[in-house]
Design a protein around this motif. Structure first.
Motif, PDB file in Angstrom:
ATOM      1  N   ASP A 126      30.453 -24.401   1.352  1.00 12.26           N
ATOM      2  CA  ASP A 126      31.534 -23.899   2.198  1.00 12.26           C
ATOM      3  C   ASP A 126      31.561 -22.373   2.297  1.00 12.26           C
ATOM      4  O   ASP A 126      32.435 -21.815   2.946  1.00 12.26           O
ATOM      5  CB  ASP A 126      32.877 -24.416   1.688  1.00 12.26           C
ATOM      6  N   ALA A 127      30.602 -21.689   1.672  1.00  5.49           N
ATOM      7  CA  ALA A 127      30.580 -20.222   1.704  1.00  5.49           C
ATOM      8  C   ALA A 127      30.054 -19.726   3.049  1.00  5.49           C
ATOM      9  O   ALA A 127      29.104 -20.267   3.605  1.00  5.49           O
ATOM     10  CB  ALA A 127      29.704 -19.682   0.585  1.00  5.49           C
ATOM     11  N   GLU A 128      30.705 -18.708   3.550  1.00  8.24           N
ATOM     12  CA  GLU A 128      30.257 -18.101   4.797  1.00  8.24           C
ATOM     13  C   GLU A 128      29.549 -16.793   4.480  1.00  8.24           C
ATOM     14  O   GLU A 128      29.804 -16.154   3.469  1.00  8.24           O
ATOM     15  CB  GLU A 128      31.467 -17.847   5.704  1.00  8.24           C
ATOM     16  N   GLU A 129      28.684 -16.396   5.383  1.00  9.23           N
ATOM     17  CA  GLU A 129      27.919 -15.171   5.171  1.00  9.23           C
ATOM     18  C   GLU A 129      28.794 -13.929   5.169  1.00  9.23           C
ATOM     19  O   GLU A 129      28.378 -12.888   4.665  1.00  9.23           O
ATOM     20  CB  GLU A 129      26.851 -15.035   6.260  1.00  9.23           C
ATOM     21  N   ALA A 150      34.573  -0.939  -9.377  1.00 10.53           N
ATOM     22  CA  ALA A 150      34.241  -2.327  -9.056  1.00 10.53           C
ATOM     23  C   ALA A 150      33.054  -2.347  -8.099  1.00 10.53           C
ATOM     24  O   ALA A 150      32.998  -1.589  -7.138  1.00 10.53           O
ATOM     25  CB  ALA A 150      35.434  -3.021  -8.418  1.00 10.53           C
ATOM     26  N   VAL A 151      32.097  -3.179  -8.416  1.00 11.67           N
ATOM     27  CA  VAL A 151      30.904  -3.314  -7.593  1.00 11.67           C
ATOM     28  C   VAL A 151      30.849  -4.752  -7.095  1.00 11.67           C
ATOM     29  O   VAL A 151      31.015  -5.688  -7.870  1.00 11.67           O
ATOM     30  CB  VAL A 151      29.631  -3.014  -8.426  1.00 11.67           C
ATOM     31  N   MET A 152      30.614  -4.920  -5.793  1.00 12.55           N
ATOM     32  CA  MET A 152      30.562  -6.261  -5.246  1.00 12.55           C
ATOM     33  C   MET A 152      29.255  -6.927  -5.645  1.00 12.55           C
ATOM     34  O   MET A 152      28.181  -6.390  -5.432  1.00 12.55           O
ATOM     35  CB  MET A 152      30.663  -6.259  -3.726  1.00 12.55           C
ATOM     36  N   LEU A 153      29.380  -8.078  -6.246  1.00 13.97           N
ATOM     37  CA  LEU A 153      28.212  -8.859  -6.577  1.00 13.97           C
ATOM     38  C   LEU A 153      27.916  -9.828  -5.438  1.00 13.97           C
ATOM     39  O   LEU A 153      28.805 -10.190  -4.686  1.00 13.97           O
ATOM     40  CB  LEU A 153      28.453  -9.650  -7.860  1.00 13.97           C
ATOM     41  N   ILE A 154      26.695 -10.238  -5.343  1.00 15.80           N
ATOM     42  CA  ILE A 154      26.328 -11.197  -4.325  1.00 15.80           C
ATOM     43  C   ILE A 154      26.682 -12.578  -4.861  1.00 15.80           C
ATOM     44  O   ILE A 154      26.135 -13.017  -5.868  1.00 15.80           O
ATOM     45  CB  ILE A 154      24.812 -11.118  -4.013  1.00 15.80           C
ATOM     46  N   PRO A 155      27.590 -13.278  -4.195  1.00 12.56           N
ATOM     47  CA  PRO A 155      28.012 -14.586  -4.709  1.00 12.56           C
ATOM     48  C   PRO A 155      26.925 -15.632  -4.504  1.00 12.56           C
ATOM     49  O   PRO A 155      26.082 -15.517  -3.617  1.00 12.56           O
ATOM     50  CB  PRO A 155      29.244 -14.916  -3.875  1.00 12.56           C
ATOM     51  N   PRO A 183      27.839  -8.171   1.664  1.00 16.68           N
ATOM     52  CA  PRO A 183      27.937  -6.798   2.171  1.00 16.68           C
ATOM     53  C   PRO A 183      27.069  -6.626   3.424  1.00 16.68           C
ATOM     54  O   PRO A 183      26.132  -7.391   3.661  1.00 16.68           O
ATOM     55  CB  PRO A 183      27.385  -5.953   1.014  1.00 16.68           C
ATOM     56  N   PRO A 184      27.359  -5.623   4.229  1.00 12.07           N
ATOM     57  CA  PRO A 184      26.633  -5.415   5.494  1.00 12.07           C
ATOM     58  C   PRO A 184      25.110  -5.292   5.334  1.00 12.07           C
ATOM     59  O   PRO A 184      24.366  -5.833   6.155  1.00 12.07           O
ATOM     60  CB  PRO A 184      27.225  -4.116   6.040  1.00 12.07           C
ATOM     61  N   ASP A 185      24.647  -4.606   4.281  1.00 11.84           N
ATOM     62  CA  ASP A 185      23.192  -4.484   4.077  1.00 11.84           C
ATOM     63  C   ASP A 185      22.540  -5.857   3.955  1.00 11.84           C
ATOM     64  O   ASP A 185      21.475  -6.113   4.517  1.00 11.84           O
ATOM     65  CB  ASP A 185      22.879  -3.693   2.801  1.00 11.84           C
ATOM     66  N   TYR A 186      23.171  -6.730   3.215  1.00 10.19           N
ATOM     67  CA  TYR A 186      22.630  -8.055   2.992  1.00 10.19           C
ATOM     68  C   TYR A 186      22.694  -8.897   4.266  1.00 10.19           C
ATOM     69  O   TYR A 186      21.820  -9.716   4.521  1.00 10.19           O
ATOM     70  CB  TYR A 186      23.350  -8.748   1.838  1.00 10.19           C
ATOM     71  N   LEU A 187      23.739  -8.694   5.060  1.00 11.57           N
ATOM     72  CA  LEU A 187      23.828  -9.410   6.329  1.00 11.57           C
ATOM     73  C   LEU A 187      22.688  -9.004   7.264  1.00 11.57           C
ATOM     74  O   LEU A 187      22.102  -9.853   7.952  1.00 11.57           O
ATOM     75  CB  LEU A 187      25.185  -9.145   6.998  1.00 11.57           C
ATOM     76  N   ARG A 188      22.347  -7.709   7.277  1.00 12.52           N
ATOM     77  CA  ARG A 188      21.223  -7.246   8.116  1.00 12.52           C
ATOM     78  C   ARG A 188      19.907  -7.843   7.625  1.00 12.52           C
ATOM     79  O   ARG A 188      19.047  -8.217   8.418  1.00 12.52           O
ATOM     80  CB  ARG A 188      21.153  -5.714   8.117  1.00 12.52           C
TER      81      ARG A 188
END
Length: 144
Positions: free
Chosen positions: A73-76, A63-68, A80-85
């Motif tokens: 109402d979505a929170e950051e 399973a690979v996490m996709l970027i929603p 994933p951590p890379d995208y948050l940085r």
């Protein structure tokens, strides 16, 4: 026996108005039909958008996490951590930034193109999903 009457101007005007009225009624009916079709299509699109929740994909059986997609109402924290940085780096900037500038902040070796391209694709992915905004000149900024 009387001679046949020639139509008067009034008769021509009445016929012309009757013809115009028939055309207007036909156009009104077509518009009413088009409005009903538009309403149905709009409802279908709204239903599809509501049911199109992002789901994890499968790559190599894992399973690979996709970027929603971003929703009001979505929170950051769903990213994933890379995208948050990456988001934090774009926010820190005084204005729109290029991928190279983001790479310098997040610690990517920007002198090597092959290391910069994955970062650029992440920026584009964030922009495509509504987390960032990509400007026509290729720079990125936060959505306002």
């Amino acid at each position: 026996m009387q001679p046949p009457r020639t139509p008067t101007r009034r008769t021509y005007a009445v016929r012309a108005l009757a013809k115009q009225l028939a055309e207007v009624r036909a156009e009104r009916d077509e518009l009413a039909i088009a409005e009903r079709v538009l309403d149905r299509v709009s409802e279908q699109l709204a239903d599809e958008r509501a049911s199109a929740a992002p789901a994890p994909g499968q790559v190599g059986g894992q399973a690979v996490m996709l970027i929603p997609h971003r929703t009001p109402d979505a929170e950051e924290t769903v990213l994933p951590p890379d995208y948050l940085r990456i988001l934090a780096a774009v926010r820190q900037a005084a204005g729109p930034v290029m991928a190279r500038e983001v790479g310098e902040v997040v610690g990517v070796d920007v002198s090597v193109r092959s290391k910069l391209e994955p970062l650029r694709s992440k920026l584009v992915r964030l922009a495509d999903r509504g987390w960032l905004r990509k400007l026509p000149d290729g720079r990125f900024t936060t959505r306002l």
